[in-house]
Design an enzyme around this catalytic site. Sequence first.
Site, mmCIF file in Angstrom:
data_model
loop_
_atom_site.group_PDB
_atom_site.id
_atom_site.type_symbol
_atom_site.label_atom_id
_atom_site.label_comp_id
_atom_site.label_asym_id
_atom_site.label_seq_id
_atom_site.Cartn_x
_atom_site.Cartn_y
_atom_site.Cartn_z
ATOM 1 C CG HIS A 250 68.151 33.121 19.591
ATOM 2 N ND1 HIS A 250 68.427 32.164 18.630
ATOM 3 C CD2 HIS A 250 66.806 33.127 19.754
ATOM 4 C CE1 HIS A 250 67.291 31.620 18.234
ATOM 5 N NE2 HIS A 250 66.286 32.181 18.888
ATOM 6 C CD GLN B 59 55.862 28.013 19.593
ATOM 7 O OE1 GLN B 59 55.875 28.304 20.777
ATOM 8 N NE2 GLN B 59 56.547 28.713 18.692
ATOM 9 C CG HIS C 79 70.191 32.249 15.326
ATOM 10 N ND1 HIS C 79 69.796 33.557 15.499
ATOM 11 C CD2 HIS C 79 69.045 31.551 15.091
ATOM 12 C CE1 HIS C 79 68.495 33.659 15.351
ATOM 13 N NE2 HIS C 79 67.999 32.451 15.116
ATOM 14 N N GLY D 183 65.546 27.541 21.607
ATOM 15 C CA GLY D 183 66.882 26.967 21.506
ATOM 16 C C GLY D 183 67.447 27.084 20.096
ATOM 17 N NE ARG E 170 60.364 26.058 11.783
ATOM 18 C CZ ARG E 170 59.585 26.620 12.732
ATOM 19 N NH1 ARG E 170 59.581 27.918 12.907
ATOM 20 N NH2 ARG E 170 58.819 25.856 13.494
HETATM 21 O O1 PAF Z 1 60.010 32.755 18.877
HETATM 22 C C1 PAF Z 1 60.141 31.682 19.479
HETATM 23 O O2 PAF Z 1 61.239 31.101 19.534
HETATM 24 C C2 PAF Z 1 58.930 31.053 20.145
HETATM 25 O O3 PAF Z 1 57.764 31.274 19.406
HETATM 26 C C3 PAF Z 1 58.746 31.489 21.609
HETATM 27 C C4 PAF Z 1 58.441 32.981 21.689
HETATM 28 C C5 PAF Z 1 59.993 31.174 22.398
HETATM 29 C C6 PAF Z 1 57.566 30.748 22.240
HETATM 30 O O4 PAF Z 1 57.791 29.377 22.228
#
Ligand code: PAF
Length: 291
Positions: free
Chosen positions: A37, A61, A34, A31, A190
């Site tokens: 994406h 993660q 930007h 999410g 970030r």
């Molecule tokens: O790159 C990311 O945003 C994350 O690491 C992913 C690939 C969506 C896995 O949570």
Amino acid sequence: MQVLTRVAEVRSHLDAVRAAGRSVGVVPTMGALHRGHASLVDRAAAECDEVVVTVFVNPLQFAAGEDLEAYPRDLDGDVSLAADHGAAVVFAPTEDEMYPDGRGAVLTQVAVPALSERFEGASRPTHFSGVCTVVAKLFNVVGPSRAYFGEKDFQQLAVVSRMVRDLSFPVDVVGCPTVREPDGLAMSSRNVYLSAEERRQSVVLSAALADAVEAFGAGVREGAALEQVMADRVATAPAGVLDYAVVVDARTLEPRGRADEHSRLLVAVAFGATRLLDNASVLGPIGGARG
Ligand code: PAF
């Protein structure tokens, strides 16, 4: 465009899509979408009949003390960006939907240790197994034929590609070029954490890559010399602390004593609590203005 939150809904919708002979592409995200994406969704929409954008801030993660709670969230903005760029579905599950027994009760983990221990994995030892585990789950839920990831997270792209190959997922992993701000900073969710001064200095990452690309173009082949070129540029940012600036083989992520056309430059710099990553082929090009 549909926003779905349940695994069963996504499966039954996409079963029908596939049964109609339509191909499914997935763009996995956390999410706070930007332009980087958006470029992945654009590519997926150009190559697949139906595009699913997944939006899930994956707790597996993040290590204790990392930015899981603070991670930027904006589902409404994400839905409108995904729709504007041609997605058919946003899959935005809750944590309970993804980990019904609780995140601590996930007993099965997928890992690619040989590619995960260096670089990002050195400071985040559990990060890539969290990424692989959730990506494997998302592939099992969505059943895509193609999956789109940014080259900006180059090690993640290598790790996921290897997982897909080793576990025979019927998915083509497509790496897409990094999208940059006009001054060269690679787009990342970030970046919003940076203060104005850190943001100004953060241009050193792309500038360091550009310096090394220029040095390679001028004939420098010694890996250590190219790494020093990058470190010297990062050192011009007083707020930045270099984590690594390395030359690796793009296919194996093994360090390269001598660079060649297959070499990849990786750089990571901490600005306060925010770690920024960037990378490029030694052949360039790097977009954006030089810092
Ligand atoms: O790159 C990311 O945003 C994350 O690491 C992913 C690939 C969506 C896995 O949570």
